[in-house]
Design an enzyme around this catalytic site. Sequence first.
Site, PDB file in Angstrom:
ATOM      1  N   PRO B 213       0.832  -1.202   0.000  1.00  0.00           N
ATOM      2  CA  PRO B 213       0.000   0.000   0.000  1.00  0.00           C
ATOM      3  C   PRO B 213       0.871   1.258   0.000  1.00  0.00           C
ATOM      4  O   PRO B 213       1.926   1.294   0.638  1.00  0.00           O
ATOM      5  CB  PRO B 213      -0.792  -0.105   1.309  1.00  0.00           C
ATOM      6  CG  PRO B 213      -0.643  -1.512   1.753  1.00  0.00           C
ATOM      7  CD  PRO B 213       0.657  -1.987   1.228  1.00  0.00           C
ATOM      8  N   GLY B 215       0.466   5.535   0.337  1.00  0.00           N
ATOM      9  CA  GLY B 215      -0.429   6.657   0.611  1.00  0.00           C
ATOM     10  C   GLY B 215       0.176   7.954   0.121  1.00  0.00           C
ATOM     11  O   GLY B 215       0.016   8.324  -1.038  1.00  0.00           O
ATOM     12  N   THR B 218       5.483   9.621   2.364  1.00  0.00           N
ATOM     13  CA  THR B 218       6.338  10.441   3.233  1.00  0.00           C
ATOM     14  C   THR B 218       7.032   9.620   4.315  1.00  0.00           C
ATOM     15  O   THR B 218       7.578  10.177   5.259  1.00  0.00           O
ATOM     16  CB  THR B 218       5.506  11.539   3.924  1.00  0.00           C
ATOM     17  OG1 THR B 218       4.449  10.916   4.660  1.00  0.00           O
ATOM     18  CG2 THR B 218       4.930  12.503   2.922  1.00  0.00           C
ATOM     19  N   PHE B 286       1.381  16.162   2.409  1.00  0.00           N
ATOM     20  CA  PHE B 286       1.461  15.026   1.498  1.00  0.00           C
ATOM     21  C   PHE B 286       1.010  13.707   2.115  1.00  0.00           C
ATOM     22  O   PHE B 286       0.656  12.792   1.397  1.00  0.00           O
ATOM     23  CB  PHE B 286       2.899  14.868   0.982  1.00  0.00           C
ATOM     24  CG  PHE B 286       3.427  16.123   0.353  1.00  0.00           C
ATOM     25  CD1 PHE B 286       2.955  16.529  -0.891  1.00  0.00           C
ATOM     26  CD2 PHE B 286       4.350  16.915   1.011  1.00  0.00           C
ATOM     27  CE1 PHE B 286       3.412  17.706  -1.473  1.00  0.00           C
ATOM     28  CE2 PHE B 286       4.814  18.090   0.440  1.00  0.00           C
ATOM     29  CZ  PHE B 286       4.346  18.490  -0.805  1.00  0.00           C
ATOM     30  N   SER B 287       1.058  13.593   3.442  1.00  0.00           N
ATOM     31  CA  SER B 287       0.735  12.296   4.029  1.00  0.00           C
ATOM     32  C   SER B 287      -0.782  12.092   4.040  1.00  0.00           C
ATOM     33  O   SER B 287      -1.546  13.046   4.062  1.00  0.00           O
ATOM     34  CB  SER B 287       1.309  12.199   5.438  1.00  0.00           C
ATOM     35  OG  SER B 287       0.811  13.235   6.255  1.00  0.00           O
ATOM     36  N   THR B 295       0.489   4.008  10.611  1.00  0.00           N
ATOM     37  CA  THR B 295       1.755   4.246  11.322  1.00  0.00           C
ATOM     38  C   THR B 295       1.566   4.825  12.721  1.00  0.00           C
ATOM     39  O   THR B 295       2.537   5.142  13.381  1.00  0.00           O
ATOM     40  CB  THR B 295       2.630   5.244  10.541  1.00  0.00           C
ATOM     41  OG1 THR B 295       1.862   6.440  10.351  1.00  0.00           O
ATOM     42  CG2 THR B 295       3.047   4.688   9.207  1.00  0.00           C
ATOM     43  N   GLU B 347       1.370  -0.801   9.601  1.00  0.00           N
ATOM     44  CA  GLU B 347       2.356  -0.432   8.586  1.00  0.00           C
ATOM     45  C   GLU B 347       2.214  -1.202   7.279  1.00  0.00           C
ATOM     46  O   GLU B 347       3.203  -1.596   6.658  1.00  0.00           O
ATOM     47  CB  GLU B 347       3.781  -0.558   9.156  1.00  0.00           C
ATOM     48  CG  GLU B 347       3.967   0.309  10.406  1.00  0.00           C
ATOM     49  CD  GLU B 347       5.430   0.522  10.805  1.00  0.00           C
ATOM     50  OE1 GLU B 347       6.306  -0.047  10.154  1.00  0.00           O
ATOM     51  OE2 GLU B 347       5.657   1.275  11.768  1.00  0.00           O
ATOM     52  N   GLY B 351      -3.079  -5.297   5.552  1.00  0.00           N
ATOM     53  CA  GLY B 351      -4.097  -4.967   4.580  1.00  0.00           C
ATOM     54  C   GLY B 351      -4.063  -3.492   4.243  1.00  0.00           C
ATOM     55  O   GLY B 351      -3.112  -2.786   4.577  1.00  0.00           O
ATOM     56  N   TYR B 557      12.435  15.271  19.406  1.00  0.00           N
ATOM     57  CA  TYR B 557      12.699  15.210  17.978  1.00  0.00           C
ATOM     58  C   TYR B 557      14.124  15.692  17.733  1.00  0.00           C
ATOM     59  O   TYR B 557      14.510  16.763  18.195  1.00  0.00           O
ATOM     60  CB  TYR B 557      11.710  16.147  17.286  1.00  0.00           C
ATOM     61  CG  TYR B 557      11.382  15.771  15.879  1.00  0.00           C
ATOM     62  CD1 TYR B 557      10.286  14.963  15.582  1.00  0.00           C
ATOM     63  CD2 TYR B 557      12.162  16.229  14.831  1.00  0.00           C
ATOM     64  CE1 TYR B 557       9.995  14.619  14.281  1.00  0.00           C
ATOM     65  CE2 TYR B 557      11.865  15.881  13.527  1.00  0.00           C
ATOM     66  CZ  TYR B 557      10.782  15.080  13.258  1.00  0.00           C
ATOM     67  OH  TYR B 557      10.482  14.726  11.969  1.00  0.00           O
TER      68      TYR B 557
END
Lengths: 739, 637
Positions: B213, B215, B218, B286-287, B295, B347, B351, B557
């Site tokens: 898959p 999407g 990103t 974009f995601s 995720t 992830e 499916g 981060y």
Amino acid sequence: MLNSDPMLKKRDDFEDILEERRNTSDLRYALRCYTPALYKGLTPCTVSELKTMVLQSDQLLYVINQVSKETGTATNEIQSEAEAILEEMAHRLQLSTIRFFAFMLSKIFKTLFRSICVNEEGIQRVSRPDRETQNEETWLTLIRSQLQQAIQEHPVVLLPSHRSYMDFLLMSYILYTYDLALPVIAAGMDFMGMKIVGEMLRMSGAFFIRRSFGGDKLYWTVFSEYVKIMLKNGFAPVEFFLEGTRSRTAKSLTPKLGLLNIVMDPFLKGEVFDVSLVPVSISYERILEEALYARELLGVPKPKESTSGLIKARKILSENYGSIHVYFGQPVSARSLAEGRVDRSQFNLTPRHIPRRPSEGIQDFVNDSAFRLVRSQEENMVLKPWVLLAALLLQNQAAGNKLGVLVEDLTEQAVWLRDLSRQFGAFLHWPDHVPPSRVVSSSLSLHRSLVRVSEGTVQLNLEPGFPPPAMTPEEELLSKAVVVLSCASYRNQVLHVFIRAALLASAVQSVAGSRKQEIFNTFSFLWNMFSNEFILRPGAEVQDFEEACYLLVKSAVLQIHQQEVLVTDRGHRTLAFLTSILDPFVQGYQMVCRFLCEEATESLTEKQFVPAVRKFFIKHLLTGGLKYVEVLSSDLQKNALAALLRLGAVQKLRGGADEGTLKVNTVMVNSLEDTLAADSEAARCSALIQRRRPSKQTIGATRRVQSSERSDPIGRLNGRASCCPGAGTKESHQNATAA
Amino acid sequence: MASNSSGDESGRHQTARHRLSVIAGHLQRPSDHNAALLAVECKAQGSKPNVNTSDRGEGKTVPRRRQEIMKWNGWGYSDSKFLFNKKGQAEFTGKRYRLSGMIIPGLKDWMEGTFGANLQHKTQATPVLNTSAVQPPTLNEAFVEELKSTGIPFSHEAEDRVFRAHGHCLHEIFALREGKIGRIPDMVVWPNCHNDVVKIVELACKHNVCLIPYGGGTSVSSALECPPEETRSIVSLDTSQMNRILWIDEKNLTAHVESGIVGQDLERLLNESGYCTGHEPDSMEFSSLGGWVATRASGMKKNIYGNIEDLVVHIKMVTPRGVIEKSCQGPRMSTGPDIHHFILGSEGTLGVVTEVTIKIRPMPEYQKYGSVVFPNFEQGVACLREVARQRCAPASIRLMDNEQFKFGHALKPQVSSIFTSFLDGLKKFYITKFKGFDPNRLCVATLLFEGARERVLQHEKQVYDIAAKFGGLAAGEDNGQRGYMLTFVIAYLRDLGMDYYVIGESFETSVPWDRVLDICRNVKARIVRECKDKGVQFPPLSTCRVTQTYDAGACVYFYFAFNYRGLSDPVHVYEQVEHAAREEILANGGSLSHHHGVGKLRKEWMRETVSNVGIGMLKSVKDYVDPNNIFGNRNLL
């Protein structure tokens, strides 16, 4: 480890810090501007803020609550108890006191010592050969000294060797001289007895810990938090003695783990990125406490404090104690020690301030690290020519040579031993530009209290100087022993260089054949037996064997083939030397076993052990059944007992009326005695052969001792070797042989 | 939170417009001419010739042929990128962002100073995809035949396939720039709805075809990489054309949405009705919704709206065993382990998520940025901890360390009406009143408040009061806004870096509060040390921010980048350092991932993360749901 390059590098550039003191004003020196570089993550705080931080730390509050719940005492009472503990413990580091000491010590040091030599590289110069390719300007904005850089980058722990009361004053003195951050020093409570001195030391950075505080949770927490907070905040480098106490024998002592555990903890728990551990080796050409230690080891009461005693003490000031060498080793990163050894995530699931017993893995890691650090202290210890002479003179004395040895012979032997020890990687400070005879004579004159030179012969100064005033044989023996043990304390300094090879040499001598596996087995037995006596890193047995093989092959003493170990003809002299250097210990241990079999009563306690053994030994020394006077050392006796306890040959009963009673497994002790006796016997034979054989002569081809069987023990051995990092596989055997 | 004009149709439109301008605040150009400008942009987008999209493509961002608007070997839109102009000044091209068309004078010095980079030393990326370097597709003819009969669009053109063979890990982009193409999908299919997906999955099972898959592409966990050992035909299932909002339920405040919709479209379309999801991951341009679910994504405003697992009410997923979904939309159930949690974070191994019912909220009436300067990072963390303790975190609160503050500062545009120069003001601030702040130690928290105006102002005061207790000084809105902008342009900046021998990436973790400082310090130090040890010639950029707060911990981060001149295999060095950094994170009590996921990049640590039994549980689910490993991207396990 055996790479000779660093050795060469190491040798050069000691700087005598007394030289400047002799030329410029001590007062100005004591008052000079002192601006050390500090830890980059330093949170500046005063001595009293430090105490507050300790008292408010999560750990301490947690333990206070816990203790309160357990004992039913109110928390504020325990809190004030903690405050009292901290008050008793804490240092009050003050620059003014340091300046005072700087002044006083300059005066004293100049009187006592010829020189105090410090390796400039460790302390001053930048040494990063591996970084030469890199852009110096970007990575190293400043050219900084190794230690100074370490101090700025990470919390630093200074780990000096401990041979004298002088050690920690000397350390602070040196750091002050080099404008480096002054350390806080963990000191034993015994100093506190001396009121004023204790306070002075406190103000120069010493903090005091009780010698034992077994189950006292509160004490332990205050203490460990105090140390950790100073370390984490970068308040000052933390200094303590891995060996725990002054070594009376000049052999390194088995490291104590308490403080090392504490200083490792902030790193293991991620509270600091890394901790730099700096082994420092302080070697004295002559130890101030020389005779004092020997008396202590013999259990002879100290000379009474009296006017004459005072005069004698003053005499210290008029004597020459030679030079001191201080070597600051390469800082060891706790992080790199732990790399691949410790799973730090084990602390993830419990709040870090809740005290927990360190896991077995952590304990092993800390123990192993401690041994590595003590080993590097040993390796960096500067050896003076005298230690070689002491070794030779002791061997000569033990061989029963009453006439002494000719100075020329001694010089010849010393040169031989000098070369041998250099081959073995000893950090020997032998002035090569001076003729050997001068080196020998000046060493002898510095130690004239221990040796007597007359009519061209040298021997230990065993006879009382003036006519013996009605001494009993026992008293005479003990006064001899004082000299022997003093002398042994110098010989002991070189032991770490030879110990692995000596264990192998003894194994080679005592095994009937030449089969490598059998030799390894014997080596392994001795290695195990003596691991309380010498610094032998737990689990490094195979590695040590490999190292010993390498050294003896390199020095052309042995030839090692796949399954055989052969002695070369030239090798006998070395082999004999090595076995005799170990022999006093072998015999001492053997006699301890014998004592336990023959004389130990049912009710012998640990406390009675040393006096009883001493009595037994004196008896045998007087009747000639024992050769080595130095076995009278209580250190050896205690180590032997510790080894027997560890091996399970002796048990210590706990609890009840029998507390501390030793229960001897006679069968086992007996068989240990036999094995040691066989070993000692073999050593004596070889020494005998050696003495009959003119040493310069090298005859014939290699003596080939045929191996009777040809199974494959090497394979097994290699299998074991390969699981040790750094230990060789089959190839390395061959390489070693080829070399 | 309802706006004062709710219910009133025109009022709602007004709110919607306002909302659009708000989004534009951190996504798009300055909203000075608000609606007009946006309208133009929307039209501009809509008017783009989307040859391949169906009639439903109106107002949607992502065409089937992504290459028409996006870079094939870098981040984002083709028209937007950083470059150094002839004068040697940095400039951001295009018209889409507030930085677009602006000169950024500080960037050059910052790059040179931080990395030792030099404008003379440039590495050119391969400009166009060399299709001959692409392996010809391994097609499963029977599958292709049957697929044709369904009428679902598909392609096996090299460009389409290459586009879907990668995420945005450094090594993936680096290889593309070098023109190196490894194993890629053999074909791409674009289902238009749930039923298309059902058909595709059935066919894949029937013909034993591997489905991956796709999407928004990103991913930063190597999740889209085709397993090189896969011998079956690999079909990339691109959900981007399943991008409709199927219904909005205003009574329950939910929306039922197809999974392929990308974040910016979802927000825009909901805004038109006066709603939002509030889910704004940094990749939201974009995601896709399906990707978020797969995720366990996290949005920057999770403090108000929650993370994806808090937002979803219902999920429909097509698996080789059939379709999995719950029978009702009850807000909470006690019906054994929540099956949504097998799907969230799967992830793409079980499916394809096709439709999601997601919570929506009325658009906030008012939004305000803010920032606080702290004398040092320790104080800043203590303040965030206190804010979390009092549970009064604004929509977003982030604490940047000193290096990142400087980084943000370097991105200040030259001419700007709306960027009232924070720093100049701040400098004055220091010099006059607060000299105590060391410019090399201070750090900045950026804030975003949302809600009713009154409440926002009240909330703001509360937070600033707490900050003051930790020595924090309010430092203006612009500074805050620029902080958020940084996260949207960082990926573009990486492309610029790569033009000049600088490579880098970000990674994240979550960690209990008591370890936040330790993990930040240790991971940053570890990166520096590893770089040194690996022969990196210049000290790296190693910086972090505390980017989310929770009751029991925070999300941290990290940015990490270095100049790789003089290294023979920079990507390998990069990977070694990142690996070491991850080890350091785990050793310091951090999690394997807070929201990036595991993919293939981090799966070596899964076992220690979830225990043997945990792995066994996950495996057994996989074995039941997908026994033939049709969803064979080999992520996670």
